[in-house]
Design a protein around this motif. Sequence first.
Motif, PDB file in Angstrom:
ATOM      1  N   LEU A  19      45.657  52.098  72.566  1.00  0.00           N
ATOM      2  CA  LEU A  19      46.297  53.388  72.815  1.00  0.00           C
ATOM      3  C   LEU A  19      46.119  54.335  71.628  1.00  0.00           C
ATOM      4  O   LEU A  19      45.972  55.549  71.807  1.00  0.00           O
ATOM      5  CB  LEU A  19      47.781  53.199  73.142  1.00  0.00           C
ATOM      6  N   ALA A  22      42.782  55.701  72.166  1.00  0.00           N
ATOM      7  CA  ALA A  22      42.773  56.647  73.288  1.00  0.00           C
ATOM      8  C   ALA A  22      43.303  58.005  72.833  1.00  0.00           C
ATOM      9  O   ALA A  22      42.711  59.055  73.123  1.00  0.00           O
ATOM     10  CB  ALA A  22      43.623  56.092  74.438  1.00  0.00           C
ATOM     11  N   LYS A  26      41.003  61.367  72.661  1.00  0.00           N
ATOM     12  CA  LYS A  26      41.370  62.473  73.552  1.00  0.00           C
ATOM     13  C   LYS A  26      41.380  63.787  72.766  1.00  0.00           C
ATOM     14  O   LYS A  26      40.959  64.822  73.265  1.00  0.00           O
ATOM     15  CB  LYS A  26      42.757  62.193  74.145  1.00  0.00           C
TER      16      LYS A  26
ATOM     17  N   MET C   1      30.070  63.293  77.353  1.00  0.00           N
ATOM     18  CA  MET C   1      30.660  62.047  76.836  1.00  0.00           C
ATOM     19  C   MET C   1      31.791  61.572  77.747  1.00  0.00           C
ATOM     20  O   MET C   1      32.663  62.331  78.124  1.00  0.00           O
ATOM     21  CB  MET C   1      31.223  62.286  75.422  1.00  0.00           C
ATOM     22  N   VAL C  31      27.977  56.667  76.325  1.00  0.00           N
ATOM     23  CA  VAL C  31      29.374  56.405  76.629  1.00  0.00           C
ATOM     24  C   VAL C  31      30.067  55.761  75.421  1.00  0.00           C
ATOM     25  O   VAL C  31      29.428  55.087  74.612  1.00  0.00           O
ATOM     26  CB  VAL C  31      29.457  55.502  77.879  1.00  0.00           C
ATOM     27  N   LYS C  32      31.355  56.023  75.274  1.00  0.00           N
ATOM     28  CA  LYS C  32      32.152  55.316  74.266  1.00  0.00           C
ATOM     29  C   LYS C  32      33.001  54.274  74.971  1.00  0.00           C
ATOM     30  O   LYS C  32      33.540  54.535  76.052  1.00  0.00           O
ATOM     31  CB  LYS C  32      33.075  56.283  73.508  1.00  0.00           C
ATOM     32  N   VAL C  34      36.277  51.671  74.719  1.00  0.00           N
ATOM     33  CA  VAL C  34      37.515  51.369  73.992  1.00  0.00           C
ATOM     34  C   VAL C  34      38.103  50.071  74.535  1.00  0.00           C
ATOM     35  O   VAL C  34      38.393  49.963  75.730  1.00  0.00           O
ATOM     36  CB  VAL C  34      38.544  52.509  74.127  1.00  0.00           C
ATOM     37  N   ASP C  35      38.282  49.088  73.672  1.00  0.00           N
ATOM     38  CA  ASP C  35      38.932  47.840  74.055  1.00  0.00           C
ATOM     39  C   ASP C  35      40.436  48.062  74.147  1.00  0.00           C
ATOM     40  O   ASP C  35      41.052  48.511  73.186  1.00  0.00           O
ATOM     41  CB  ASP C  35      38.677  46.763  72.992  1.00  0.00           C
ATOM     42  N   ILE C  36      41.025  47.741  75.275  1.00  0.00           N
ATOM     43  CA  ILE C  36      42.499  47.735  75.343  1.00  0.00           C
ATOM     44  C   ILE C  36      42.986  46.327  75.022  1.00  0.00           C
ATOM     45  O   ILE C  36      43.763  46.126  74.104  1.00  0.00           O
ATOM     46  CB  ILE C  36      43.008  48.218  76.715  1.00  0.00           C
ATOM     47  N   SER C  54      50.522  50.363  81.726  1.00  0.00           N
ATOM     48  CA  SER C  54      51.154  50.935  80.535  1.00  0.00           C
ATOM     49  C   SER C  54      50.167  51.679  79.646  1.00  0.00           C
ATOM     50  O   SER C  54      50.550  52.173  78.590  1.00  0.00           O
ATOM     51  CB  SER C  54      51.788  49.816  79.692  1.00  0.00           C
ATOM     52  N   SER C  55      48.902  51.710  80.035  1.00  0.00           N
ATOM     53  CA  SER C  55      47.878  52.233  79.133  1.00  0.00           C
ATOM     54  C   SER C  55      47.068  53.391  79.695  1.00  0.00           C
ATOM     55  O   SER C  55      46.706  54.307  78.957  1.00  0.00           O
ATOM     56  CB  SER C  55      46.877  51.104  78.780  1.00  0.00           C
ATOM     57  N   TYR C  57      47.165  56.151  81.252  1.00  0.00           N
ATOM     58  CA  TYR C  57      47.423  57.590  81.220  1.00  0.00           C
ATOM     59  C   TYR C  57      47.351  58.201  79.827  1.00  0.00           C
ATOM     60  O   TYR C  57      47.475  59.411  79.672  1.00  0.00           O
ATOM     61  CB  TYR C  57      48.776  57.895  81.874  1.00  0.00           C
ATOM     62  N   TYR C  58      47.130  57.355  78.813  1.00  0.00           N
ATOM     63  CA  TYR C  58      46.900  57.895  77.472  1.00  0.00           C
ATOM     64  C   TYR C  58      45.452  58.310  77.249  1.00  0.00           C
ATOM     65  O   TYR C  58      45.141  58.956  76.257  1.00  0.00           O
ATOM     66  CB  TYR C  58      47.304  56.878  76.401  1.00  0.00           C
ATOM     67  N   PHE C  59      44.587  57.932  78.150  1.00  0.00           N
ATOM     68  CA  PHE C  59      43.151  58.178  77.975  1.00  0.00           C
ATOM     69  C   PHE C  59      42.766  59.557  78.489  1.00  0.00           C
ATOM     70  O   PHE C  59      43.443  60.120  79.361  1.00  0.00           O
ATOM     71  CB  PHE C  59      42.358  57.092  78.697  1.00  0.00           C
ATOM     72  N   PRO C  60      41.659  60.090  77.973  1.00  0.00           N
ATOM     73  CA  PRO C  60      41.205  61.406  78.445  1.00  0.00           C
ATOM     74  C   PRO C  60      40.859  61.373  79.923  1.00  0.00           C
ATOM     75  O   PRO C  60      40.447  60.331  80.454  1.00  0.00           O
ATOM     76  CB  PRO C  60      39.942  61.673  77.617  1.00  0.00           C
ATOM     77  N   TYR C  87      41.287  59.684  86.906  1.00  0.00           N
ATOM     78  CA  TYR C  87      40.553  58.535  86.367  1.00  0.00           C
ATOM     79  C   TYR C  87      39.710  57.842  87.426  1.00  0.00           C
ATOM     80  O   TYR C  87      39.831  58.112  88.621  1.00  0.00           O
ATOM     81  CB  TYR C  87      41.548  57.510  85.783  1.00  0.00           C
TER      82      TYR C  87
END
Lengths: 261, 261, 261
Positions: A19, A22, A26, C1, C31-32, C34-36, C54-55, C57-60, C87
């Motif tokens: 997060l 993220a 963003k 991106m 592409v980038k 991101v490991d959650i 829980s995660s 919606y924090y992403f672009p 998304y």
Amino acid sequence: MRLISLITDFGLKDNFVGLIKAVILKINPKVKIVDISHLVKPQDIKEAAFILKSSFYYFPKGTVHLVIVDPGVGTERKKLLVKTKNYFFVAPDNGVLAPTLKKEKPIKIIQITNPKYFLKPVSYTFHGRDIFAVVSAYVAKGDRLERFGKRIDTYLNLDLPQLKIKKNELIGQIIYIDRFGNLVSNIDGITFNNFVKNKGFKIFIKDKVIERLSYSYQDVAGFKPLAIIDSFGYLEIALNSGSAKDYLKAKEGSLVKVMIN
Amino acid sequence: MRLISLITDFGLKDNFVGLIKAVILKINPKVKIVDISHLVKPQDIKEAAFILKSSFYYFPKGTVHLVIVDPGVGTERKKLLVKTKNYFFVAPDNGVLAPTLKKEKPIKIIQITNPKYFLKPVSYTFHGRDIFAVVSAYVAKGDRLERFGKRIDTYLNLDLPQLKIKKNELIGQIIYIDRFGNLVSNIDGITFNNFVKNKGFKIFIKDKVIERLSYSYQDVAGFKPLAIIDSFGYLEIALNSGSAKDYLKAKEGSLVKVMIN
Amino acid sequence: MRLISLITDFGLKDNFVGLIKAVILKINPKVKIVDISHLVKPQDIKEAAFILKSSFYYFPKGTVHLVIVDPGVGTERKKLLVKTKNYFFVAPDNGVLAPTLKKEKPIKIIQITNPKYFLKPVSYTFHGRDIFAVVSAYVAKGDRLERFGKRIDTYLNLDLPQLKIKKNELIGQIIYIDRFGNLVSNIDGITFNNFVKNKGFKIFIKDKVIERLSYSYQDVAGFKPLAIIDSFGYLEIALNSGSAKDYLKAKEGSLVKVMIN
């Protein structure tokens, strides 16, 4: 392109680190993020401070070092943004930056207060995501530092174990143990060399004695302890082909004594 | 844009991997770095060799594969840079590249010797950061290979457990165990199929017998062992909904025997 | 991106995650990723579902969320590509997306069937690499969703523990435990506040009673349990300077009861 480095005690199972990334990406899609460690022992400010101090200067100029080990999250502890000659540092004001700022002097210290740089709402328990990540992303974007809050002059110090230096005796202790079970002491290579000069010496650790420095881990017979100036720049006790930690039953705080013959 | 892939035994707690990335990105800010594994068992060259051999060919052409499992760091062991048709490989000369270079023939082997590609000073214990990371970054930048050192013809081999093939019996062993407790043998799918052809067979592992191949982990009843050609391309012993490792009390080296009925 | 986020149960030792990234970057070098988390408990669909919910919606906007916890790999279970307002989601159809799609409504659900988006040959055991990674990479590249397969209307649901709400009693349970031993319940902050309003209350967990909400982990004396609305937005039981999990001997499924005085 700017780099943001991360040191946290968030572990790798939960979504905390993801997060933070993220939120950063963003705001600032072009930044690159480098993980230094997320396995700092929970709430162990000294360990995080040691890792930062041993790492920051390998990064390119302009890197934003974000350090989140934050047992005081949600209390009145300050939130810091520090500029030095080569880097930026973002962290809670709990001493975690102190050993680094002794090596790399602060030019500007900002107490982060501007709520424009906070996610809404700010959670009680995760300022790493809701404040520090946001600030780091905008610092890496080039926002003027004064926009984040007010300039202050001080930061919290950190009590670290000190060396005891007598005429013929130098006493330090193990302050970090790496994955291989290598025992890193707080005796740095320069202090060691200045103390020993060209004289004979003995190094005492637990019930073992080491009488010379090695220049590789295979420099002694297998499963023998050895002493070496390690990649952190400190005197390290190691074992050829094994874990010095297990072999010597050593731990953080174990004493390392150097005596001149 | 080039990729650098990383396989090391450095773990994820210490700053070792982060510093390798810092050094690479300082030299070559545009490169992308992909972690394959940093949890190779400490100093386990065979495990790293297996992971590399099972991974390298999924990467884009031109990827630099950096492999650092280096118990001989600081000794006279050579440092290798190898070019094949599709990839570059950078590693200590301890056999870790050997199984891969049997599949992907070397076109050029360079012994890294040029100190212009070393950080100053080079530490005794961390050539991953001070030499191999630097070399990888410049290879990914396109530096001519001859600049890194002199051409040589050979590299160290690696002794791996061999299959025993008799008329009606094929004996291999477990060489890798994954996170799920799946047991990967050294019997590759092609060898297995050529041996079994369309005849009936039995697979013996510990005190269990498996009489057919499965095509999914749920192909048998829950908590029953099964055999499957896995994503590495090898014969694998697995358990539906559980760990074959725990259930069979198997480990690396456990025998797997295939018999024609 | 574009971003691709990853949630898997693949762990960090094996090459599974590295190969997924290799496949993605070979197709879509820009592409980038991101490991959650890759440390979802093996085959624990509910845990992965909680982490995603829980995660995400924090992403672009436009992020492709790739979730691979896939005990049914190789069986007839469907493979899903879902578009919502903000998304994309790619995952096996086993319920892992269900809690997320309750919060973020699906606009288009595609059953992935087009073999043009499969590596050849597809392994029996690793659709994460051979199908889901490929699809994610092309979705992030902007391929039209209809190319991946046929539109469908439904996805598998997931049975999650429900709250019991009586007049003066709200009963939930611990559904997630983080690295610090904090106990996350399924009582969300809004439900809690609506239930309690401005009345006095007691929270019961194991043999302890907590009589108020805290606003930081240091809000109570050291090693005392406390209740706080956490960064997931749920009622969490924590311990100042320690692990509530160890202290209370709590686990997933432990009951949390809120009673109005």
